[in-house]
Design an enzyme around this catalytic site. Structure first.
Site, short mmCIF file in Angstrom:
data_model
loop_
_atom_site.label_atom_id
_atom_site.label_comp_id
_atom_site.label_asym_id
_atom_site.label_seq_id
_atom_site.Cartn_x
_atom_site.Cartn_y
_atom_site.Cartn_z
CG ASN A 1 0.36 8.78 7.79
OD1 ASN A 1 -0.35 7.78 7.63
ND2 ASN A 1 1.67 8.59 8.39
CB THR B 1 3.25 -7.71 10.00
OG1 THR B 1 3.49 -6.56 9.68
CG2 THR B 1 3.19 -8.79 9.17
CB THR C 1 -0.81 0.09 1.24
OG1 THR C 1 -0.42 -0.19 2.29
CG2 THR C 1 -2.07 -0.95 0.99
#
Lengths: 406, 406
Positions: A401, A190, A153
């Site tokens: 972010n 994870t 991603t």
């Protein structure tokens, strides 16, 4: 940014595992976003999953399916996490499994679903289903690197490793991939990890081995302290290397396999940290001399997740006061701050509750300039040691972010 | 950056309290960095201090002195925290008190020392002592604003407030200042806070009132989760307003005073959040329907300290999936995610484990664009409610902390 070269080693195929990838256009048109693993009949499969209470729909369904039958297919999509999607999300996960199952002629419960990407948006099942024939047609033993690319991603590079060892006269291969760069503080797994071996291992033994390996690797890394809703990690043993099945969690064969699993998992976990969002440093926080595991981890995570320590790491500033402050607030009962020592690599920075006599700013600065740093904390009050791996906190972490909706 | 105008109200003097400021050149030449409070004889003094195990030398000394005698002077310096300085740091804190005590003719134990600034560097006692005569000469009842300026470090503006109320026929005044912008997750106090009143309150009652006010204000804010080594907060009651001394922690006078203290402390705590390092948002995380205080705070802090939630706030992105993920990892046992609701201000964003039917991206985005935002989480499993205040995570937070050695 990322730390280290990130070059992938040769990824040995695993007899009994085929992988096909395709592009479903889930988030971006033309990007590989769908990965199908085909496992041979009789393969043992073990899984560990996120402990986030808001776990994604595919996590719930994968756990159900894994408990009910022996999986034959793993279906992974990126671009959409199918998390925070309520009952509709569960239905979409089940429908995806059913569609793949129909295409390949197995029960729906023989398919384990995995999703990663944006939280809270509806999984576009139609697109995913439309891409399945292409992924199935592409099934091949040599597609581990394609799969590593296909599950990314915000990762800037694929993460994979491979080992071959001789055990009891047979050559055993272990190959694995992982993904993840943000929302990383795994709790039992994870973001996503897939490891397979051709060794023959009974499912319950395999699960115990996975638990141990995941605990010492994925459960010891943190990028931002944010445990994901979609964490999942799968270990497959096809048994195709031949020999007797391992049915006991002890003995030299068990030990040798556990050792190689530990190595592979740790390498995959480290690869996630090295590719942490905005990372410019790869940092090991090593705590020794703790009374128990819990207090060692408390101290290690307090330091590894301190925004002030992380911004100092980004600035290559040997601002050891921030390390002390983080240790001091970690919640260790009756901590004697005068008894502990802190090193940056081999440079002693703190003793007797203050700066070490021998410390020089130049020596501290030299270590902090490195891309790889060990912060070594000896609490000097017990025999337990734990290490946690993390990254620094950079402008790029904020940029990634603030701009990407994960 | 900072949120809101930050304009200071009229700061009423407190009869029995004088303040003098001076420039010792501790970090920057010419900057006011030394503040002395003179308290009248007979004033009651209460204090709360950091629980960080690496507490600074002045915190240790202030606690000792406060326990042994009734303080007459507060000595505050900025530019150097005198933390992580071991035995030498303790000696420096004691010597500073002794020097001021000699200058004004009291016992050294009647002086409480406070330091804030860089951790781990030697306090320049000589410079501090040299500035004392000027601070003493400047002592005045009207210097609250000067003091608010004089205790700043990375703060972009002074923080102060003042109230006057009528209690039992007498006018009571309460005035206070605070400082702090980073390394803010107070644990029993804020970075630094000083509040005084002319009400007459016995020391043990005053301590109980301070505990309650600090717990509901400074102990409910977080900027970066990093509890400071130097947190300290002092409440002084001079008794100069006259009337009977309050000697019981109950009754209408107690309630009225506690109420005004709570208001003043909350305003000072909010001022710290509004001026948080790099802050562009002032955010209240309100958790209701919790089984107990502990789980309400767990959820509130998990959301308030999530780097992913904070960067989404910075981007004004209604990325509610990150809020759910933070709630889900907060460690609340048997949390039923389908039962809880999340609002942004009055916009319902989540119910039944997913996005609310009524939710629109436009409605969420409109709230997120505001400078002040409430994230309201109803766990729907009990009667307890807690609110925590925080800020977003911006490029400037990284810039400030990568460039400033705190």
């Amino acid at each position: 940014m990322a730390v280290g070269s990130g070059e992938l080693p040769v990824l040995h195929p695993i007899d009994g595992v085929k992988i096909g990838v395709a592009s479903a256009g889930i988030k971006k048109v033309g990007r590989i976003d769908t990965v199908v693993f085909e496992l041979c009949e009789g393969a043992s499969v073990a899984g560990v999953f996120t402990l986030n209470a808001f776990c994604a729909a595919p996590v719930t369904v994968a756990k159900e399916h894994l408990a009910s039958t022996s999986p034959r297919y793993l279906l992974i999509n990126t671009g959409n996490a199918n998390a925070g999607t309520g009952q509709a999300g569960l239905l979409n996960a089940r429908n995806s499994c059913a569609a793949l199952a129909k295409e390949v002629g197995v029960e729906a419960s023989a398919v384990l679903p995995f999703s990663t990407g944006v939280i809270g948006e509806k999984l576009p099942v139609d697109k995913l289903v439309a891409a399945m024939p292409a992924a199935i047609a592409a099934l091949s033993a040599d597609s581990w690197e394609r799969a590593a690319n296909g599950i990314m991603t915000t990762d800037t590079r694929p993460k994979a490793t491979s080992r071959q060892i001789e055990i009891a006269g047979r050559r055993i291969t272990v190959t694995g991939i992982s993904k993840g760069a943000g929302m990383i503080k795994p709790n039992m797994a994870t973001m996503l990890g897939y490891v397979a071996t051709d060794a023959d291992i009974a499912p319950n033994v395999l699960q115990a081995m996975l638990d141990q390996s995941a605990d010492a690797s994925f459960n010891r890394i943190t990028i931002d302290g944010d445990t994901s809703t979609n964490d999942a990690c799968v270990l497959v043993a096809t048994g195709r290397a031949g020999g007797e099945q391992l049915t006991e969690a002890s003995g030299p064969v068990f030990d040798a396999l556990q050792q190689v699993f530990n190595e592979v998992f740790l390498e995959l976990a480290h690869a996630i940290v090295r590719d942490g969002e905005g990372a410019t440093k790869f940092v090991a926080v090593e705590v020794t001399g703790a009374k128990d595991v819990s207090e060692a981890l408390k101290v290690a995570y307090a330091v590894a997740e301190s925004p002030l320590v992380k911004t100092a790491l980004f600035a290559s500033d040997p601002n050891w006061g921030r390390i002390l402050a983080a240790i001091g607030r970690a919640g260790v009962e009756s901590l004697d701050v005068a008894a502990l020592t802190v090193h940056l690599d081999d440079v002693l920075i703190t003793e007797h509750g203050g700066r070490a006599e021998s410390y020089t700013e130049a020596a501290g600065a030299a270590v902090m300039k490195q891309a790889e740093i060990r912060i070594r904390i000896n609490l000097n009050r017990g025999q337990h040691a734990e290490t946690v791996w993390t990254t620094d906190f950079s402008y790029d972490y904020v940029k990634i972010n603030a701009e990407y909706r994960s």
